[in-house]
Scaffold this motif. Structure first.
Motif, PDB file in Angstrom:
ATOM      1  N   ILE A  96     -42.973  21.381 104.510  1.00  0.00           N
ATOM      2  CA  ILE A  96     -42.759  22.724 103.956  1.00  0.00           C
ATOM      3  C   ILE A  96     -42.616  22.648 102.437  1.00  0.00           C
ATOM      4  O   ILE A  96     -43.216  23.441 101.706  1.00  0.00           O
ATOM      5  N   MET A  97     -41.831  21.685 101.957  1.00  0.00           N
ATOM      6  CA  MET A  97     -41.637  21.558 100.510  1.00  0.00           C
ATOM      7  C   MET A  97     -42.938  21.163  99.822  1.00  0.00           C
ATOM      8  O   MET A  97     -43.249  21.681  98.745  1.00  0.00           O
ATOM      9  N   ASP A  98     -43.713  20.255 100.436  1.00  0.00           N
ATOM     10  CA  ASP A  98     -45.007  19.888  99.860  1.00  0.00           C
ATOM     11  C   ASP A  98     -45.914  21.100  99.753  1.00  0.00           C
ATOM     12  O   ASP A  98     -46.599  21.293  98.755  1.00  0.00           O
ATOM     13  N   LYS A  99     -45.917  21.929 100.790  1.00  0.00           N
ATOM     14  CA  LYS A  99     -46.747  23.140 100.766  1.00  0.00           C
ATOM     15  C   LYS A  99     -46.270  24.097  99.683  1.00  0.00           C
ATOM     16  O   LYS A  99     -47.080  24.707  98.977  1.00  0.00           O
ATOM     17  N   GLN A 100     -44.947  24.238  99.528  1.00  0.00           N
ATOM     18  CA  GLN A 100     -44.437  25.117  98.476  1.00  0.00           C
ATOM     19  C   GLN A 100     -44.883  24.632  97.108  1.00  0.00           C
ATOM     20  O   GLN A 100     -45.247  25.428  96.249  1.00  0.00           O
ATOM     21  N   VAL A 101     -44.852  23.328  96.905  1.00  0.00           N
ATOM     22  CA  VAL A 101     -45.269  22.778  95.618  1.00  0.00           C
ATOM     23  C   VAL A 101     -46.759  23.030  95.413  1.00  0.00           C
ATOM     24  O   VAL A 101     -47.181  23.492  94.354  1.00  0.00           O
ATOM     25  N   ARG A 102     -47.575  22.746  96.440  1.00  0.00           N
ATOM     26  CA  ARG A 102     -49.013  22.991  96.313  1.00  0.00           C
ATOM     27  C   ARG A 102     -49.301  24.458  96.054  1.00  0.00           C
ATOM     28  O   ARG A 102     -50.142  24.793  95.224  1.00  0.00           O
ATOM     29  N   ASP A 103     -48.606  25.348  96.763  1.00  0.00           N
ATOM     30  CA  ASP A 103     -48.836  26.781  96.586  1.00  0.00           C
ATOM     31  C   ASP A 103     -48.413  27.271  95.207  1.00  0.00           C
ATOM     32  O   ASP A 103     -48.936  28.256  94.700  1.00  0.00           O
ATOM     33  N   SER A 104     -47.430  26.598  94.614  1.00  0.00           N
ATOM     34  CA  SER A 104     -46.938  27.052  93.316  1.00  0.00           C
ATOM     35  C   SER A 104     -47.744  26.482  92.158  1.00  0.00           C
ATOM     36  O   SER A 104     -47.512  26.827  91.009  1.00  0.00           O
ATOM     37  N   GLU A 105     -48.687  25.603  92.461  1.00  0.00           N
ATOM     38  CA  GLU A 105     -49.458  24.967  91.397  1.00  0.00           C
ATOM     39  C   GLU A 105     -50.618  25.861  90.976  1.00  0.00           C
ATOM     40  O   GLU A 105     -51.726  25.755  91.496  1.00  0.00           O
ATOM     41  N   GLY A 106     -50.322  26.749  90.082  1.00  0.00           N
ATOM     42  CA  GLY A 106     -51.374  27.614  89.547  1.00  0.00           C
ATOM     43  C   GLY A 106     -52.062  26.884  88.407  1.00  0.00           C
ATOM     44  O   GLY A 106     -51.738  27.093  87.247  1.00  0.00           O
TER      45      GLY A 106
ATOM     46  N   GLU B 247     -47.632  25.833  84.949  1.00  0.00           N
ATOM     47  CA  GLU B 247     -46.388  26.331  84.384  1.00  0.00           C
ATOM     48  C   GLU B 247     -45.249  25.716  85.181  1.00  0.00           C
ATOM     49  O   GLU B 247     -45.390  25.387  86.357  1.00  0.00           O
ATOM     50  N   TRP B 248     -44.100  25.609  84.560  1.00  0.00           N
ATOM     51  CA  TRP B 248     -42.912  25.155  85.298  1.00  0.00           C
ATOM     52  C   TRP B 248     -42.518  26.234  86.289  1.00  0.00           C
ATOM     53  O   TRP B 248     -42.444  27.409  85.955  1.00  0.00           O
ATOM     54  N   ARG B 249     -42.306  25.836  87.520  1.00  0.00           N
ATOM     55  CA  ARG B 249     -41.871  26.778  88.552  1.00  0.00           C
ATOM     56  C   ARG B 249     -40.777  26.125  89.365  1.00  0.00           C
ATOM     57  O   ARG B 249     -40.838  24.947  89.681  1.00  0.00           O
ATOM     58  N   GLU B 250     -39.818  26.926  89.739  1.00  0.00           N
ATOM     59  CA  GLU B 250     -38.712  26.424  90.547  1.00  0.00           C
ATOM     60  C   GLU B 250     -39.174  26.235  91.989  1.00  0.00           C
ATOM     61  O   GLU B 250     -39.873  27.084  92.546  1.00  0.00           O
ATOM     62  N   VAL B 251     -38.799  25.108  92.580  1.00  0.00           N
ATOM     63  CA  VAL B 251     -39.142  24.830  93.972  1.00  0.00           C
ATOM     64  C   VAL B 251     -37.854  24.902  94.776  1.00  0.00           C
ATOM     65  O   VAL B 251     -36.865  24.261  94.445  1.00  0.00           O
ATOM     66  N   HIS B 252     -37.859  25.705  95.816  1.00  0.00           N
ATOM     67  CA  HIS B 252     -36.671  25.904  96.636  1.00  0.00           C
ATOM     68  C   HIS B 252     -36.733  25.040  97.879  1.00  0.00           C
ATOM     69  O   HIS B 252     -37.785  24.852  98.457  1.00  0.00           O
ATOM     70  N   ARG B 253     -35.588  24.538  98.276  1.00  0.00           N
ATOM     71  CA  ARG B 253     -35.518  23.787  99.535  1.00  0.00           C
ATOM     72  C   ARG B 253     -35.684  24.744 100.688  1.00  0.00           C
ATOM     73  O   ARG B 253     -35.281  25.883 100.627  1.00  0.00           O
TER      74      ARG B 253
END
Length: 118
Positions: A59-69, A111-117
């Motif tokens: 889930i966290m890996d997916k959040q990081v991938r999704d946030s990578e604009g 851009e820097w984006r916060e990643v939530h657990r």
């Protein structure tokens, strides 16, 4: 049904025991702990800690991938590492500009984006 974990656990155990007592366990009067465990895990009442950890990592890996604009940046200089950051920022372009006898450098940045657990 209540939302308290203890109530959901008790209900799942009752259902699992009732299901076993209607089957082969009725004759022996014993309940298979393996079957009980399988029912509790299968219904999601009890989580396998290893699988749970793997799920959280996924889930966290997916959040990081999704946030990578990603955005592409190009600079045309001999070597961007030799230049000052403010100069590179000033000549950075979203598309390449080709010049004779000078290399064009490319990088992908986010851009820097916060990643939530999870």
């Amino acid at each position: 049904m209540s939302n308290k974990f203890e109530d959901r656990l008790a209900h799942a155990i009752d259902e699992a025991i009732r299901g076993q007592l209607d089957g082969p366990a009725r004759d022996s009067g014993t309940i298979s702990t393996g079957r009980l465990a399988a029912v509790l895990v299968g219904t999601g009442i009890v989580a396998d800690p290893v699988q749970h950890q793997q799920d959280l990592v996924a889930i966290m890996d997916k959040q990081v991938r999704d946030s990578e604009g990603w955005r592409d940046e190009f600079v045309t200089v001999e070597n961007p590492a030799d230049e000052r950051d403010d100069f590179i920022a000033a000549i950075t372009d979203p598309s390449p500009e080709w010049e004779e006898d000078c290399p064009t450098w490319h990088r992908r940045v986010t851009e820097w984006r916060e990643v939530h657990r999870a």
